[in-house]
Design a protein around this motif. Structure first.
Motif, PDB file in Angstrom:
ATOM      1  N   THR A  55       0.864  -1.189   0.000  1.00 13.80           N
ATOM      2  CA  THR A  55       0.000   0.000   0.000  1.00 13.80           C
ATOM      3  C   THR A  55       0.899   1.238   0.000  1.00 13.80           C
ATOM      4  OG1 THR A  55       0.007   0.160   2.407  1.00 13.80           O
ATOM      5  CG2 THR A  55      -1.748  -1.176   1.419  1.00 13.80           C
ATOM      6  N   GLN A  87      -2.597  -2.585   7.515  1.00 12.95           N
ATOM      7  CA  GLN A  87      -3.042  -1.686   6.436  1.00 12.95           C
ATOM      8  C   GLN A  87      -3.283  -2.476   5.145  1.00 12.95           C
ATOM      9  OE1 GLN A  87      -3.597   1.521   6.890  1.00 12.95           O
ATOM     10  NE2 GLN A  87      -4.110   2.033   4.771  1.00 12.95           N
ATOM     11  N   HIS A  88      -2.373  -3.384   4.874  1.00  7.71           N
ATOM     12  CA  HIS A  88      -2.435  -4.176   3.643  1.00  7.71           C
ATOM     13  C   HIS A  88      -3.658  -5.089   3.615  1.00  7.71           C
ATOM     14  CE1 HIS A  88      -0.568  -7.489   1.021  1.00  7.71           C
ATOM     15  NE2 HIS A  88      -0.885  -6.503   0.238  1.00  7.71           N
ATOM     16  N   GLU A  91      -6.782  -2.745   3.216  1.00  7.86           N
ATOM     17  CA  GLU A  91      -6.883  -1.946   1.989  1.00  7.86           C
ATOM     18  C   GLU A  91      -6.857  -2.809   0.724  1.00  7.86           C
ATOM     19  OE1 GLU A  91      -4.242   1.498   2.209  1.00  7.86           O
ATOM     20  OE2 GLU A  91      -4.203   1.567   0.015  1.00  7.86           O
ATOM     21  N   VAL A  92      -6.125  -3.916   0.764  1.00  6.29           N
ATOM     22  CA  VAL A  92      -5.913  -4.688  -0.471  1.00  6.29           C
ATOM     23  C   VAL A  92      -6.470  -6.111  -0.387  1.00  6.29           C
ATOM     24  CG1 VAL A  92      -4.139  -5.618  -2.040  1.00  6.29           C
ATOM     25  CG2 VAL A  92      -3.827  -3.352  -1.023  1.00  6.29           C
TER      26      VAL A  92
END
Ligand code: T5A
Length: 216
Positions: A55, A87-88, A91-92
């Motif tokens: 990200t 976060q990864h 978000e993904v």
């Protein structure tokens, strides 16, 4: 797949979460590139990503973590990898799995155990806790471990550029990391598959396809 007791992760279609693990220069990037072409032929969505750095935020964390000039305390290192992962996932990875995509991820939770617990010597329970917070219990469907002798992997990794901060951590460190992957493969035999990373790239690809065949 989720660990029992954790919040189920919504998944649409036939989303699959495949992670690639191993020591330095094991050939993960090379294998993933080749696999994308194969997997994409059936028209399915394939998402290629990595940790750290999948990200925008993770890219900044990666830069700090891998800079050879940066001194990073072991616990700070652990938490930075954990922050990148949280976060990864949000978000993904989770959105892609919910769409039914195959997610091919270069390194994930097992790297934290191998590098920070076995390599750095941090308490394994603490390391597993960070992984648990970061992933919310999401577990890969399959983990392909590319096993190459440590010296060969470091030679490959250093061939094109100078060593990054972790590559420069010394042979004994990387031997402990490899031992970590040996232990993890034994503990998680149902999702781990060991691939011989010393074979030619085309042979490694064929082995990987066989190791994923039952996920189709
Ligand atoms: N880390 C990461 C932690 O400590 N904790 C964590 O939780 C996480 C997620 C990431 C660093 O962070 C650490 C681990 C790492 O030290 P990185 O740059 O992403 O840093 O490191 P690597 O994943 O190790 O990346 P490399 O590029 O070094 O290795 P790859 O991707 O495994 O290898 P690849 O495909 O780039 O190949 C390396 C070289 O070998 C050749 C390629 O052509 C290339 O030159 N090669 C082969 N040669 C012969 N036979 C084969 N089968 C070959 N396959 C590739």
């Amino acid at each position: 797949m989720t660990d029992s007791g954790s919040t189920p992760v919504p998944r649409g279609g036939h989303g699959r979460f495949v992670t690639f693990e191993g020591g330095e220069g094991a050939g993960k990037t090379t294998l993933i590139r080749a696999l994308v072409t194969e997997l994409g032929q059936s028209g399915r969505e394939v998402v290629v990503t990595r940790e750290p750095g999948g990200t925008l935020l993770g890219g900044e964390i990666r830069r700090l973590l891998l800079s050879p000039d940066q001194h990073v305390e072991a616990v700070a290192e652990l938490l930075l990898y954990g922050a990148d992962r949280a976060q990864h996932l949000g978000e993904v990875v989770r959105p892609a799995l919910a769409r039914g995509a195959w997610v091919l991820c270069d390194r994930h939770v097992d790297s934290l155990v191998a590098y920070q617990a076995f390599g750095r010597g941090l308490d394994r329970v603490m390391v597993e806790q960070v992984n648990g917070w970061a992933t919310g219990g999401l577990v890969p469907d399959r983990t392909l471990w590319l096993d190459v002798p440590v010296a060969e992997g470091l030679r490959r990794a250093g061939r094109e550029r100078g060593p990054d901060r972790l590559e420069g951590a010394g042979l004994a460190f990387h031997e402990r990391v490899r031992e970590g992957f040996v232990v993890l493969a034994g503990e998680h035999a149902s999702r781990f598959r060991r691939l011989d990373g010393t074979r030619a790239p085309g042979d490694v690809l064929a082995d990987a396809k066989m190791a994923l065949a039952d996920l189709e």
